[in-house]
Enzyme design. Structure first.
Site, mmCIF file in Angstrom:
data_model
loop_
_atom_site.group_PDB
_atom_site.id
_atom_site.type_symbol
_atom_site.label_atom_id
_atom_site.label_comp_id
_atom_site.label_asym_id
_atom_site.label_seq_id
_atom_site.Cartn_x
_atom_site.Cartn_y
_atom_site.Cartn_z
ATOM 1 N N CYS A 1 -28.371 4.268 -35.481
ATOM 2 C CA CYS A 1 -28.871 3.153 -36.285
ATOM 3 C C CYS A 1 -28.530 1.786 -35.706
ATOM 4 C CB CYS A 1 -28.388 3.268 -37.724
ATOM 5 S SG CYS A 1 -26.599 3.162 -37.939
ATOM 6 N N CYS B 1 -31.427 6.104 -38.388
ATOM 7 C CA CYS B 1 -30.408 6.893 -37.695
ATOM 8 C C CYS B 1 -30.990 7.949 -36.774
ATOM 9 C CB CYS B 1 -29.495 7.566 -38.725
ATOM 10 S SG CYS B 1 -28.648 6.384 -39.793
ATOM 11 N N ARG C 1 -23.839 -2.966 -43.107
ATOM 12 C CA ARG C 1 -25.102 -3.177 -42.414
ATOM 13 C C ARG C 1 -25.215 -4.592 -41.873
ATOM 14 N NH1 ARG C 1 -28.660 0.485 -46.676
ATOM 15 N NH2 ARG C 1 -27.794 2.481 -45.928
ATOM 16 N N ARG D 1 -32.704 5.320 -46.331
ATOM 17 C CA ARG D 1 -32.138 6.500 -45.664
ATOM 18 C C ARG D 1 -31.973 7.682 -46.609
ATOM 19 N NH1 ARG D 1 -28.008 2.539 -42.519
ATOM 20 N NH2 ARG D 1 -29.417 1.956 -40.845
ATOM 21 N N TYR E 1 -10.867 -0.703 -43.829
ATOM 22 C CA TYR E 1 -10.809 -2.015 -43.187
ATOM 23 C C TYR E 1 -9.516 -2.746 -43.540
ATOM 24 C CZ TYR E 1 -15.722 -0.870 -42.608
ATOM 25 O OH TYR E 1 -16.892 -0.227 -42.284
ATOM 26 N N LYS F 1 -22.124 12.536 -46.639
ATOM 27 C CA LYS F 1 -22.367 11.094 -46.586
ATOM 28 C C LYS F 1 -23.520 10.772 -47.520
ATOM 29 C CE LYS F 1 -23.553 7.286 -43.456
ATOM 30 N NZ LYS F 1 -23.854 6.912 -42.062
ATOM 31 N N CYS G 1 -24.134 7.779 -33.835
ATOM 32 C CA CYS G 1 -25.328 7.545 -34.638
ATOM 33 C C CYS G 1 -26.247 6.651 -33.820
ATOM 34 C CB CYS G 1 -24.977 6.899 -35.977
ATOM 35 S SG CYS G 1 -26.325 6.961 -37.193
ATOM 36 N N LYS H 1 -17.977 10.299 -47.598
ATOM 37 C CA LYS H 1 -18.248 8.859 -47.535
ATOM 38 C C LYS H 1 -19.337 8.509 -48.541
ATOM 39 C CE LYS H 1 -19.811 5.236 -44.347
ATOM 40 N NZ LYS H 1 -20.379 4.906 -43.024
ATOM 41 N N SER I 1 -17.381 -0.392 -46.725
ATOM 42 C CA SER I 1 -17.429 -1.852 -46.732
ATOM 43 C C SER I 1 -17.580 -2.439 -48.125
ATOM 44 C CB SER I 1 -18.577 -2.331 -45.847
ATOM 45 O OG SER I 1 -19.827 -1.818 -46.319
#
Length: 326
Positions: free
Chosen positions: A122, A130, A207, A219, A315, A197, A120, A250, A276
């Site tokens: 971004c 992006c 971010r 976006r 994560y 996504k 990507c 996602k 996240s």
């Protein structure tokens, strides 16, 4: 048969009985661990909104990757934070870019670990979008962006990436990347496409971690509307036709219905990204004593697998690997 002949609690009485009839088993082999790699020396910057997550310089990223492999985690997903950004996202496809350097270092240190690289722009653009932006209108230009994404993927494959993962949501990017990889001799490099996504509120902590918030606008003109599910099936179908080897949904938890529908629509391997915001919510609730972290995480990830995902990007991967080994 009905009660009292049929008693559902018979097989729930003990842990061994529950294990014997368990339908879905979460395994460390299902997990992918995202790592944020930052330019600089000996960097270990905590991400405030994601307790336990850090921006890591390459030396620390290698240590983290080595530990992930020791725990049995089969793959890491690399995101880069370059030293400088510009409108052309040159750091994304620079052969000496942060992700390319980190990929080489990790593959040298842990050759058996699967390295997946985010494709990507971004993290590398000065405006945080992006793709390439038309200055006069602020529009993200789809077709111009494809060339840069393809160059990025090829440079990552050259650096040793085992899988490239386009996350930009430009139309046609899987075909462009497949063509570039093949023309450069990387016929065996798989593409894990972020096929569905969504333009989600759950990306906020990411971010911060990737320093990739858009400087203007949002976006929604290229990521999916959270209200749409049938559209996700079309996105998946198009990515499969263009040459995707793995498809992804996602975020994960707010879109388990989409994960299930995609699972039923394709026989390709399916990934789901527990993003996240999902991580931050569980962390915050557990730190406040509102949830038991271990049981909540394992329940959430089991739900993602039960919905149909074979690959779970999270994560929590190192913690989960330790819990599952106990």
């Amino acid at each position: 048969m009905a009660f009292p002949v049929q008693r559902m609690r018979r097989t729930r009485r003990t842990a061994p009985l529950r294990g014997l009839v368990r339908e879905t088993e979460l395994s460390v082999g299902d997990l992918v661990y995202p790592i944020f790699v930052a330019a600089g020396e000996d960097v270990r910057n905590p991400v405030d909104s994601m307790p336990g997550v850090f921006q890591l310089s390459i030396n620390h990223a290698v240590e983290e990757a080595r530990e992930a492999y020791r725990l049995g985690i089969p793959a890491v997903l690399l995101f880069g934070i370059p030293e400088q950004k510009d409108e052309a996202a040159t750091g994304a496809y620079d052969p000496e870019g942060i992700v390319q350097l980190a990929t080489r270092a990790i593959k040298d240190a842990v050759p058996e670990l699967v390295v997946i690289t985010d494709v990507c722009l971004c993290e590398y653009t000065s405006h945080g979008h992006c793709g390439v932006v038309e200055k006069e209108t602020g529009e993200v230009l789809n077709d111009v962006t494809l060339e840069l994404l393809a160059r990025t993927a090829a440079s990552q494959a050259e650096a040793g990436a085992d899988i490239v993962a386009p996350s930009d949501m430009m139309d046609g990017r899987v075909a462009a990347i497949r063509s570039e990889l093949d023309s450069e001799g990387f016929h065996n490099t798989p593409i894990m496409a972020y096929a569905a996504k969504y333009a989600s509120s759950f990306y906020g902590p990411f971010r911060e971690a990737a320093e990739s918030a858009p400087a203007f606008g949002d976006r929604r003109s290229y990521q999916m509307d959270p209200a749409n599910a049938r559209e996700a099936l079309l996105e998946v179908e198009l990515d499969v036709e263009e040459g995707a080897d793995i498809v992804m949904v996602k975020p994960a938890l707010p879109y388990l219905d989409v994960v299930r529908r995609v699972r039923e629509a394709t026989n390709l391997p399916l990934a789901a990204y527990s993003v996240s915001g999902e991580y931050a919510m569980i962390k915050a609730a557990s730190q406040n004593g509102w949830l038991d972290e271990r049981s909540a995480v394992l329940e959430a990830l089991t739900g993602i697998k039960r919905a149909g995902a074979e690959i779970i990007i999270t994560y929590f991967a190192p913690q989960v690997a330790r819990w599952l080994s106990e």
